[in-house]
Design a protein around this motif. Structure first.
Motif, PDB file in Angstrom:
ATOM      1  N   ALA A  93       0.802  -1.180   0.089  1.00 58.87           N
ATOM      2  CA  ALA A  93       0.071   0.220  -0.267  1.00 58.87           C
ATOM      3  C   ALA A  93       0.357   1.628   0.330  1.00 58.87           C
ATOM      4  N   GLU A  94       2.177   1.239  -0.085  1.00 62.79           N
ATOM      5  CA  GLU A  94       3.023   2.206  -0.030  1.00 62.79           C
ATOM      6  C   GLU A  94       2.917   3.630  -1.461  1.00 62.79           C
ATOM      7  N   ILE A  95       2.601   4.592  -1.248  1.00 58.13           N
ATOM      8  CA  ILE A  95       1.780   5.344  -2.739  1.00 58.13           C
ATOM      9  C   ILE A  95       2.469   5.202  -4.308  1.00 58.13           C
ATOM     10  N   ASN A  96       4.051   5.694  -3.902  1.00 59.19           N
ATOM     11  CA  ASN A  96       5.114   6.061  -4.395  1.00 59.19           C
ATOM     12  C   ASN A  96       5.501   4.665  -5.726  1.00 59.19           C
ATOM     13  N   ARG A  97       4.631   3.373  -4.387  1.00 59.30           N
ATOM     14  CA  ARG A  97       5.526   2.163  -5.292  1.00 59.30           C
ATOM     15  C   ARG A  97       3.533   2.092  -6.120  1.00 59.30           C
ATOM     16  N   VAL A  98       2.601   2.207  -6.310  1.00 57.68           N
ATOM     17  CA  VAL A  98       1.778   2.561  -6.726  1.00 57.68           C
ATOM     18  C   VAL A  98       1.614   3.301  -8.060  1.00 57.68           C
TER      19      VAL A  98
ATOM     20  N   GLY B  78      -4.552  -0.744 -13.860  1.00 65.24           N
ATOM     21  CA  GLY B  78      -5.482  -0.819 -12.561  1.00 65.24           C
ATOM     22  C   GLY B  78      -4.423  -1.084 -11.029  1.00 65.24           C
ATOM     23  N   TYR B  79      -4.697  -0.171  -9.965  1.00 66.99           N
ATOM     24  CA  TYR B  79      -3.810  -1.118  -9.369  1.00 66.99           C
ATOM     25  C   TYR B  79      -5.158  -1.977  -7.658  1.00 66.99           C
ATOM     26  N   ILE B  80      -5.537  -2.416  -7.026  1.00 67.76           N
ATOM     27  CA  ILE B  80      -6.093  -3.291  -6.136  1.00 67.76           C
ATOM     28  C   ILE B  80      -4.968  -3.648  -5.476  1.00 67.76           C
ATOM     29  N   SER B  81      -6.232  -3.314  -3.963  1.00 68.97           N
ATOM     30  CA  SER B  81      -5.879  -4.397  -2.649  1.00 68.97           C
ATOM     31  C   SER B  81      -6.480  -5.984  -3.030  1.00 68.97           C
ATOM     32  N   LYS B  82      -5.212  -6.892  -2.023  1.00 66.01           N
ATOM     33  CA  LYS B  82      -5.675  -8.254  -2.185  1.00 66.01           C
ATOM     34  C   LYS B  82      -7.504  -7.876  -1.050  1.00 66.01           C
ATOM     35  N   SER B  83      -7.650  -7.209   0.065  1.00 64.58           N
ATOM     36  CA  SER B  83      -8.699  -6.787   1.096  1.00 64.58           C
ATOM     37  C   SER B  83     -10.492  -6.082  -0.021  1.00 64.58           C
ATOM     38  N   VAL B  84      -9.760  -5.978  -1.366  1.00 62.82           N
ATOM     39  CA  VAL B  84     -10.916  -5.776  -1.906  1.00 62.82           C
ATOM     40  C   VAL B  84     -12.228  -6.494  -2.346  1.00 62.82           C
TER      41      VAL B  84
ATOM     42  N   LYS C 209      -8.404   4.657 -15.607  1.00 59.65           N
ATOM     43  CA  LYS C 209      -7.646   4.307 -14.891  1.00 59.65           C
ATOM     44  C   LYS C 209      -8.416   3.846 -13.175  1.00 59.65           C
ATOM     45  N   TYR C 210      -7.836   2.967 -12.716  1.00 69.61           N
ATOM     46  CA  TYR C 210      -8.334   2.630 -11.032  1.00 69.61           C
ATOM     47  C   TYR C 210      -7.514   2.511 -10.117  1.00 69.61           C
ATOM     48  N   VAL C 211      -7.367   2.994  -8.739  1.00 73.79           N
ATOM     49  CA  VAL C 211      -6.832   2.741  -7.610  1.00 73.79           C
ATOM     50  C   VAL C 211      -7.946   2.224  -6.680  1.00 73.79           C
ATOM     51  N   SER C 212      -7.854   0.551  -5.614  1.00 76.61           N
ATOM     52  CA  SER C 212      -8.920   0.377  -5.054  1.00 76.61           C
ATOM     53  C   SER C 212      -9.431   2.154  -3.975  1.00 76.61           C
ATOM     54  N   SER C 213     -10.700   1.663  -3.516  1.00 73.47           N
ATOM     55  CA  SER C 213     -10.907   2.422  -2.814  1.00 73.47           C
ATOM     56  C   SER C 213     -10.013   3.340  -1.161  1.00 73.47           C
ATOM     57  N   ASP C 214      -9.825   1.878  -0.753  1.00 77.86           N
ATOM     58  CA  ASP C 214      -9.010   1.662   0.598  1.00 77.86           C
ATOM     59  C   ASP C 214      -7.395   2.007   0.044  1.00 77.86           C
ATOM     60  N   LEU C 215      -6.838   2.733  -0.626  1.00 80.89           N
ATOM     61  CA  LEU C 215      -5.422   3.434  -0.657  1.00 80.89           C
ATOM     62  C   LEU C 215      -6.193   5.126  -2.269  1.00 80.89           C
ATOM     63  N   ASN C 216      -7.692   5.090  -2.553  1.00 82.95           N
ATOM     64  CA  ASN C 216      -7.298   6.462  -2.868  1.00 82.95           C
ATOM     65  C   ASN C 216      -6.937   7.447  -2.116  1.00 82.95           C
TER      66      ASN C 216
END
Length: 212
Positions: free
Chosen positions: A92-97, A107-113, A130-137
């Motif tokens: 969940a490190e934003i620079n990596r995302v 897209g980039y989603i976490s395994k908890s979605v 482009k899509y980023v999961s809500s827990d990272l938004n």
């Protein structure tokens, strides 16, 4: 408004070195009416499968042991321009995302979605977004205003800066009035959160993100 996708013609390929997660993910895609989905635990076999058959979407873990995930993704983007590529990761490190999107992922989603959000990610990316999961938004939004923001604690950030300044574990322990075991624990946590593996990478991270 984006219309719900008809996934009955979709073929998905999952690349993740964890057997249980991969098989479970394949079952979820089947429940979403995917025509077909296969799971591979290594990039080489996944690449062979992509070359042999047609796929709509590639789901891949960011960390694949012993392989270069970046090279695989950039190769897929060049060879299969219409393939939707979605990273599914615990990182969940934003620079990596943000870095992953420079490789060409959609897209980039976490395994908890949830399954609902997985479906939303497919709808958005298939529509060309482009899509980023809500827990990272929220973290992603904050990073626009605070580029150096990380998910490190205040104490971990202090330890990271001291490491970058060249201080050894025993000296950091003395400066912060904590045990050497605590310093080592902080360093392990920092490396895990930032997905870094050497002291040199920690130093580079500090200077790249102007944390010094």
């Amino acid at each position: 408004m984006i219309n719900p996708l008809d996934l009955s013609s979709f073929n998905g390929i999952i690349v993740d070195d964890h057997e249980l997660f991969g098989h479970g993910f394949a079952m979820i895609l089947k429940s979403m009416a995917f025509n077909n989905s296969l799971h591979f635990t290594n990039i080489e076999r996944a690449m062979n499968e992509l070359q042999a058959n047609n796929y709509n979407v590639l789901f891949i873990d960011l960390q694949m042991p012993g392989t270069d995930t970046k090279e695989f993704i950039t190769t897929c983007r060049k060879k299969y321009p219409y393939l939707t590529i979605i990273i599914v990761s615990t990182i969940a490190e934003i620079n990596r995302v943000k870095e992953c999107f420079t490789w060409g992922v959609d897209g980039y989603i976490s395994k908890s979605v949830s399954v609902f959000e997985l479906n939303l990610a497919l709808e958005r990316t298939y529509a060309g977004d482009k899509y980023v999961s809500s827990d990272l938004n929220s973290k992603l939004a904050n990073s626009l205003f605070f580029p150096a923001q990380t998910n490190l604690t205040a104490k971990e950030l202090v330890v990271l800066k001291l490491i970058a300044q060249g201080y050894k574990v025993d000296k950091i322990s003395e400066i912060l009035f904590i045990s050497t075991y605590t310093v080592l624990a902080h360093r392990r946590n920092i490396m895990k959160k930032l997905d870094l593996h050497t002291a040199a990478e920690l130093v580079k991270y500090v200077f790249t993100n102007n944390l010094n």
